[in-house]
Design a protein around this motif. Sequence first.
Motif, PDB file in Angstrom:
ATOM      1  N   ARG A 141      42.391   0.762   9.960  1.00 17.53           N
ATOM      2  CA  ARG A 141      41.816   0.982  11.287  1.00 17.53           C
ATOM      3  C   ARG A 141      40.317   0.700  11.244  1.00 17.53           C
ATOM      4  N   VAL A 142      39.836   0.088  12.304  1.00 17.34           N
ATOM      5  CA  VAL A 142      38.405  -0.075  12.543  1.00 17.34           C
ATOM      6  C   VAL A 142      38.054   0.695  13.803  1.00 17.34           C
ATOM      7  N   VAL A 143      36.967   1.435  13.756  1.00 17.74           N
ATOM      8  CA  VAL A 143      36.425   2.067  14.965  1.00 17.74           C
ATOM      9  C   VAL A 143      35.053   1.452  15.217  1.00 17.74           C
ATOM     10  N   LEU A 144      34.944   0.731  16.302  1.00 18.96           N
ATOM     11  CA  LEU A 144      33.690   0.090  16.689  1.00 18.96           C
ATOM     12  C   LEU A 144      33.125   0.798  17.910  1.00 18.96           C
ATOM     13  N   GLY A 145      31.908   1.298  17.803  1.00 15.57           N
ATOM     14  CA  GLY A 145      31.183   1.803  18.955  1.00 15.57           C
ATOM     15  C   GLY A 145      30.180   0.758  19.388  1.00 15.57           C
ATOM     16  N   GLU A 146      30.324   0.249  20.603  1.00 19.70           N
ATOM     17  CA  GLU A 146      29.518  -0.897  21.025  1.00 19.70           C
ATOM     18  C   GLU A 146      29.117  -0.767  22.484  1.00 19.70           C
ATOM     19  N   GLY A 147      27.909  -1.229  22.796  1.00 19.72           N
ATOM     20  CA  GLY A 147      27.443  -1.212  24.161  1.00 19.72           C
ATOM     21  C   GLY A 147      28.099  -2.284  25.014  1.00 19.72           C
ATOM     22  N   PHE A 148      28.175  -2.005  26.301  1.00 15.75           N
ATOM     23  CA  PHE A 148      28.679  -2.991  27.268  1.00 15.75           C
ATOM     24  C   PHE A 148      28.030  -2.670  28.615  1.00 15.75           C
ATOM     25  N   TRP A 149      27.944  -3.663  29.456  1.00 18.28           N
ATOM     26  CA  TRP A 149      27.438  -3.429  30.808  1.00 18.28           C
ATOM     27  C   TRP A 149      28.550  -2.847  31.674  1.00 18.28           C
ATOM     28  N   GLN A 150      28.299  -1.698  32.256  1.00 15.50           N
ATOM     29  CA  GLN A 150      29.255  -1.134  33.204  1.00 15.50           C
ATOM     30  C   GLN A 150      29.265  -1.933  34.503  1.00 15.50           C
ATOM     31  N   ARG A 151      28.131  -2.510  34.819  1.00 10.66           N
ATOM     32  CA  ARG A 151      27.994  -3.434  35.942  1.00 10.66           C
ATOM     33  C   ARG A 151      26.765  -4.286  35.652  1.00 10.66           C
ATOM     34  N   PRO A 152      26.599  -5.427  36.312  1.00 16.29           N
ATOM     35  CA  PRO A 152      25.413  -6.246  36.053  1.00 16.29           C
ATOM     36  C   PRO A 152      24.140  -5.485  36.422  1.00 16.29           C
ATOM     37  N   ALA A 231       8.123   7.464  27.247  1.00 17.55           N
ATOM     38  CA  ALA A 231       8.604   6.089  27.407  1.00 17.55           C
ATOM     39  C   ALA A 231      10.102   6.007  27.181  1.00 17.55           C
ATOM     40  N   GLN A 232      10.613   6.724  26.186  1.00 19.24           N
ATOM     41  CA  GLN A 232      12.052   6.723  25.923  1.00 19.24           C
ATOM     42  C   GLN A 232      12.824   7.284  27.112  1.00 19.24           C
ATOM     43  N   ARG A 233      12.339   8.398  27.647  1.00 22.62           N
ATOM     44  CA  ARG A 233      13.030   9.021  28.768  1.00 22.62           C
ATOM     45  C   ARG A 233      13.033   8.105  29.989  1.00 22.62           C
ATOM     46  N   ALA A 234      11.910   7.470  30.252  1.00 23.13           N
ATOM     47  CA  ALA A 234      11.821   6.563  31.397  1.00 23.13           C
ATOM     48  C   ALA A 234      12.762   5.372  31.236  1.00 23.13           C
ATOM     49  N   THR A 235      12.890   4.877  30.019  1.00 17.84           N
ATOM     50  CA  THR A 235      13.803   3.754  29.761  1.00 17.84           C
ATOM     51  C   THR A 235      15.231   4.115  30.148  1.00 17.84           C
ATOM     52  N   TRP A 236      15.613   5.355  29.861  1.00 11.81           N
ATOM     53  CA  TRP A 236      16.954   5.820  30.236  1.00 11.81           C
ATOM     54  C   TRP A 236      17.043   6.057  31.746  1.00 11.81           C
ATOM     55  N   LEU A 237      16.167   6.888  32.285  1.00 20.74           N
ATOM     56  CA  LEU A 237      16.295   7.310  33.682  1.00 20.74           C
ATOM     57  C   LEU A 237      16.019   6.179  34.675  1.00 20.74           C
ATOM     58  N   ARG A 238      15.108   5.282  34.344  1.00 20.88           N
ATOM     59  CA  ARG A 238      14.742   4.217  35.266  1.00 20.88           C
ATOM     60  C   ARG A 238      15.369   2.871  34.910  1.00 20.88           C
ATOM     61  N   GLY A 239      16.057   2.832  33.768  1.00 21.80           N
ATOM     62  CA  GLY A 239      16.606   1.574  33.312  1.00 21.80           C
ATOM     63  C   GLY A 239      18.114   1.567  33.153  1.00 21.80           C
ATOM     64  N   TYR A 240      18.614   2.061  32.022  1.00 18.45           N
ATOM     65  CA  TYR A 240      20.023   1.828  31.688  1.00 18.45           C
ATOM     66  C   TYR A 240      20.977   2.962  32.057  1.00 18.45           C
ATOM     67  N   ARG A 241      20.480   4.045  32.659  1.00 18.03           N
ATOM     68  CA  ARG A 241      21.384   5.133  33.051  1.00 18.03           C
ATOM     69  C   ARG A 241      22.419   4.621  34.054  1.00 18.03           C
ATOM     70  N   ARG A 242      23.689   4.880  33.770  1.00 19.58           N
ATOM     71  CA  ARG A 242      24.834   4.461  34.583  1.00 19.58           C
ATOM     72  C   ARG A 242      24.981   2.941  34.661  1.00 19.58           C
ATOM     73  N   VAL A 243      24.271   2.222  33.800  1.00 23.76           N
ATOM     74  CA  VAL A 243      24.388   0.758  33.731  1.00 23.76           C
ATOM     75  C   VAL A 243      24.937   0.348  32.371  1.00 23.76           C
ATOM     76  N   LEU A 244      24.314   0.874  31.314  1.00 26.44           N
ATOM     77  CA  LEU A 244      24.791   0.605  29.958  1.00 26.44           C
ATOM     78  C   LEU A 244      25.873   1.605  29.585  1.00 26.44           C
ATOM     79  N   GLY A 245      26.995   1.113  29.136  1.00 27.15           N
ATOM     80  CA  GLY A 245      28.063   1.972  28.652  1.00 27.15           C
ATOM     81  C   GLY A 245      28.219   1.833  27.151  1.00 27.15           C
ATOM     82  N   ILE A 246      28.940   2.767  26.567  1.00 24.93           N
ATOM     83  CA  ILE A 246      29.331   2.682  25.160  1.00 24.93           C
ATOM     84  C   ILE A 246      30.842   2.829  25.102  1.00 24.93           C
ATOM     85  N   THR A 247      31.488   1.871  24.457  1.00 22.42           N
ATOM     86  CA  THR A 247      32.924   1.976  24.239  1.00 22.42           C
ATOM     87  C   THR A 247      33.210   2.279  22.782  1.00 22.42           C
TER      88      THR A 247
END
Length: 255
Positions: A141-152, A231-247
């Motif tokens: 078994r391989v378990v891969l945790g990888e980012g994906f766009w939930q939407r463009p 800066a880290q918090r802003a990157t999440w809240l103003r950038g990839y929150r609800r956009v970047l997913g992890i599968t």
Amino acid sequence: MTLSSDHPPRLASLTFHGPFSEARAERLVGRLAATAPRTVLDIGCGWGELLLRVLGAAPGATGVGVDLNGEDLARGRAAARERGLADRVLFAEESARDTGRGPADVVLCLGASQALSAAEPPRSAVEALHALRRLVLPGGRVVLGEGFWQRPPTANELAGMWPDARADEYLPLGDLVDAAIDAGFRPLWVETASEEEWEEFESGYRCDAEEWLAAHPDHPEAAGTRARVDAQRATWLRGYRRVLGITYLTLVPVG
């Protein structure tokens, strides 16, 4: 936890280095342990929490965790000693690219596909899947945790993310699963991090530093630490929150 006045603490409140809940860990470890693995390889292991849990649930197994961060590896070794697993696990401070470790019955790679490929994303994820196919034993078994766009992502969202963030930096989930199939796997489980898991991770990532800043506002390191966490918090809240997913893909090799 006692906060040292010397330096801000690093990730002490995180159990997993990613949006990964206790409930998800329990389910995943149970599925992996049911295959009775003898060997476990963790690529980009950090402090190896999932690796250690798999070893704890599979008493006959031995494991290797590979990472370049010596501080995280030391944390993993200490945890292994505390859990009586030190004689069954090796934490190796080395590159995973073209690694000679493996093949193994279970291969973990959570948020670390870049450790297996020098390519730019998203090609790095595709190349990592082919590398993982070579690192897993037949029937494993391989378990891969990888980012994906939930939407463009929009232009404003990209501007709020990390430097040089690109709309083509991640694949959609369907394309990522297709890439796993093309690399020689069948997807047994396709699951994605929930918003609650993301919030737990993002808050936990910074909460120790935030508490330290509140207690030491005039420390010589405070200004730099404050700028970094803001800066880290802003990157999440103003950038990839609800956009970047992890599968989290649980994959079985074909043939």
